[in-house]
Design a protein around this motif. Structure first.
Motif, PDB file in Angstrom:
ATOM      1  N   UNK A 106       0.834  -1.201   0.000  1.00 58.10           N
ATOM      2  CA  UNK A 106       0.000   0.000   0.000  1.00 58.10           C
ATOM      3  C   UNK A 106       0.867   1.248   0.000  1.00 58.10           C
ATOM      4  N   UNK A 107       0.425   2.234  -0.771  1.00 60.46           N
ATOM      5  CA  UNK A 107       1.086   3.532  -0.793  1.00 60.46           C
ATOM      6  C   UNK A 107       0.085   4.584  -0.331  1.00 60.46           C
ATOM      7  N   UNK A 108       0.580   5.572   0.393  1.00 57.38           N
ATOM      8  CA  UNK A 108      -0.259   6.623   0.954  1.00 57.38           C
ATOM      9  C   UNK A 108       0.205   7.991   0.451  1.00 57.38           C
ATOM     10  N   UNK A 109      -0.733   8.923   0.440  1.00 57.06           N
ATOM     11  CA  UNK A 109      -0.389  10.317   0.145  1.00 57.06           C
ATOM     12  C   UNK A 109      -1.116  11.185   1.160  1.00 57.06           C
ATOM     13  N   UNK A 110      -0.348  11.741   2.077  1.00 56.01           N
ATOM     14  CA  UNK A 110      -0.889  12.675   3.065  1.00 56.01           C
ATOM     15  C   UNK A 110      -0.831  14.068   2.462  1.00 56.01           C
ATOM     16  N   UNK A 111      -1.983  14.698   2.337  1.00 53.90           N
ATOM     17  CA  UNK A 111      -2.054  16.010   1.704  1.00 53.90           C
ATOM     18  C   UNK A 111      -2.528  17.032   2.727  1.00 53.90           C
ATOM     19  N   UNK A 112      -1.669  17.985   3.044  1.00 55.69           N
ATOM     20  CA  UNK A 112      -1.986  19.046   4.002  1.00 55.69           C
ATOM     21  C   UNK A 112      -2.017  20.393   3.300  1.00 55.69           C
ATOM     22  N   UNK A 113      -2.625  21.355   3.965  1.00 58.47           N
ATOM     23  CA  UNK A 113      -2.692  22.723   3.427  1.00 58.47           C
ATOM     24  C   UNK A 113      -3.159  22.726   1.978  1.00 58.47           C
ATOM     25  N   UNK A 114      -4.225  22.024   1.730  1.00 61.62           N
ATOM     26  CA  UNK A 114      -4.718  21.887   0.362  1.00 61.62           C
ATOM     27  C   UNK A 114      -5.175  23.218  -0.204  1.00 61.62           C
ATOM     28  N   UNK A 115      -4.943  23.387  -1.494  1.00 63.38           N
ATOM     29  CA  UNK A 115      -5.298  24.601  -2.208  1.00 63.38           C
ATOM     30  C   UNK A 115      -6.292  24.253  -3.324  1.00 63.38           C
ATOM     31  N   UNK A 116      -7.071  25.211  -3.758  1.00 62.83           N
ATOM     32  CA  UNK A 116      -7.998  24.933  -4.871  1.00 62.83           C
ATOM     33  C   UNK A 116      -7.288  24.385  -6.104  1.00 62.83           C
ATOM     34  N   UNK A 117      -6.054  24.818  -6.330  1.00 62.78           N
ATOM     35  CA  UNK A 117      -5.318  24.335  -7.501  1.00 62.78           C
ATOM     36  C   UNK A 117      -4.872  22.881  -7.356  1.00 62.78           C
ATOM     37  N   UNK A 118      -5.060  22.291  -6.183  1.00 60.43           N
ATOM     38  CA  UNK A 118      -4.791  20.864  -6.009  1.00 60.43           C
ATOM     39  C   UNK A 118      -5.964  20.013  -6.471  1.00 60.43           C
ATOM     40  N   UNK A 119      -7.071  20.635  -6.800  1.00 61.00           N
ATOM     41  CA  UNK A 119      -8.252  19.905  -7.245  1.00 61.00           C
ATOM     42  C   UNK A 119      -7.936  19.128  -8.512  1.00 61.00           C
ATOM     43  N   UNK A 120      -8.232  17.836  -8.479  1.00 62.84           N
ATOM     44  CA  UNK A 120      -7.924  16.969  -9.620  1.00 62.84           C
ATOM     45  C   UNK A 120      -8.427  15.560  -9.314  1.00 62.84           C
ATOM     46  N   UNK A 121      -8.325  14.706 -10.319  1.00 67.96           N
ATOM     47  CA  UNK A 121      -8.466  13.274 -10.089  1.00 67.96           C
ATOM     48  C   UNK A 121      -7.066  12.740  -9.811  1.00 67.96           C
ATOM     49  N   UNK A 122      -6.923  12.066  -8.699  1.00 65.98           N
ATOM     50  CA  UNK A 122      -5.632  11.522  -8.288  1.00 65.98           C
ATOM     51  C   UNK A 122      -5.578  10.032  -8.627  1.00 65.98           C
ATOM     52  N   UNK A 123      -4.492   9.645  -9.292  1.00 66.85           N
ATOM     53  CA  UNK A 123      -4.309   8.271  -9.741  1.00 66.85           C
ATOM     54  C   UNK A 123      -3.092   7.652  -9.064  1.00 66.85           C
ATOM     55  N   UNK A 124      -3.283   6.449  -8.613  1.00 65.88           N
ATOM     56  CA  UNK A 124      -2.180   5.671  -8.061  1.00 65.88           C
ATOM     57  C   UNK A 124      -1.475   4.947  -9.205  1.00 65.88           C
ATOM     58  N   UNK A 125      -0.184   4.830  -9.092  1.00 64.81           N
ATOM     59  CA  UNK A 125       0.621   4.134 -10.099  1.00 64.81           C
ATOM     60  C   UNK A 125       1.633   3.251  -9.403  1.00 64.81           C
ATOM     61  N   UNK A 126       1.843   2.070  -9.949  1.00 65.88           N
ATOM     62  CA  UNK A 126       2.852   1.183  -9.377  1.00 65.88           C
ATOM     63  C   UNK A 126       3.500   0.378 -10.487  1.00 65.88           C
ATOM     64  N   UNK A 127       4.813   0.227 -10.373  1.00 60.11           N
ATOM     65  CA  UNK A 127       5.550  -0.604 -11.311  1.00 60.11           C
ATOM     66  C   UNK A 127       5.612  -2.004 -10.719  1.00 60.11           C
ATOM     67  N   UNK A 128       4.914  -2.939 -11.350  1.00 62.18           N
ATOM     68  CA  UNK A 128       4.715  -4.259 -10.760  1.00 62.18           C
ATOM     69  C   UNK A 128       5.264  -5.355 -11.660  1.00 62.18           C
TER      70      UNK A 128
END
Length: 119
Positions: free
Chosen positions: A76-98
């Motif tokens: 599992x991979x995590x992304x802790x996002x703090x101090x979010x800004x409107x410009x961070x708005x997006x669809x976030x995709x996980x990627x892994x080299x498997x």
């Protein structure tokens, strides 16, 4: 069949925090790089952060606000996002080299999770 299942997205106010998670399921041999990308409407998909062997890499726009980490025991991979800004708005995709077998790896993608940041 390998799957990357993301969770943790959702609407958040500017200045708030969210934690995304992405779990890899299926029969695999190895996982190399894991990371997060994002794509806002009308823009290209961009790297947010990735992690390999404990080394991390961040986009300049998120340095100091986002933290990527991984739990190898849980694939599992995590992304802790703090101090979010409107410009961070997006669809976030996980990627892994498997790798499904030794010596053969390719990238896999999650289905994406929406992160709208309101003003």
């Amino acid at each position: 069949q390998v799957q990357l299942v993301e969770s943790g997205g959702g609407l958040v106010q500017a200045g708030g925090s969210l934690r995304l998670a992405c779990a890899v399921s299926g029969t695999i041999f190895s996982i190399n790089t894991m990371g997060w990308y994002r794509q806002a409407p009308g823009k290209q998909r961009e790297l947010v952060a990735n992690i390999i062997s404990g080394s991390t890499n961040y986009a300049d726009s998120v340095k100091g606000r986002f933290t990527i980490s991984r739990d190898n025991a849980k694939n599992t991979v995590y992304l802790q996002m703090n101090s979010l800004k409107p410009e961070d708005s997006a669809v976030y995709y996980c990627n892994a080299e498997i790798g499904l077998i030794k010596g053969l790896r390719r990238p896999y993608w999650g289905q994406g999770t929406q992160v709208p940041v309101s003003t």
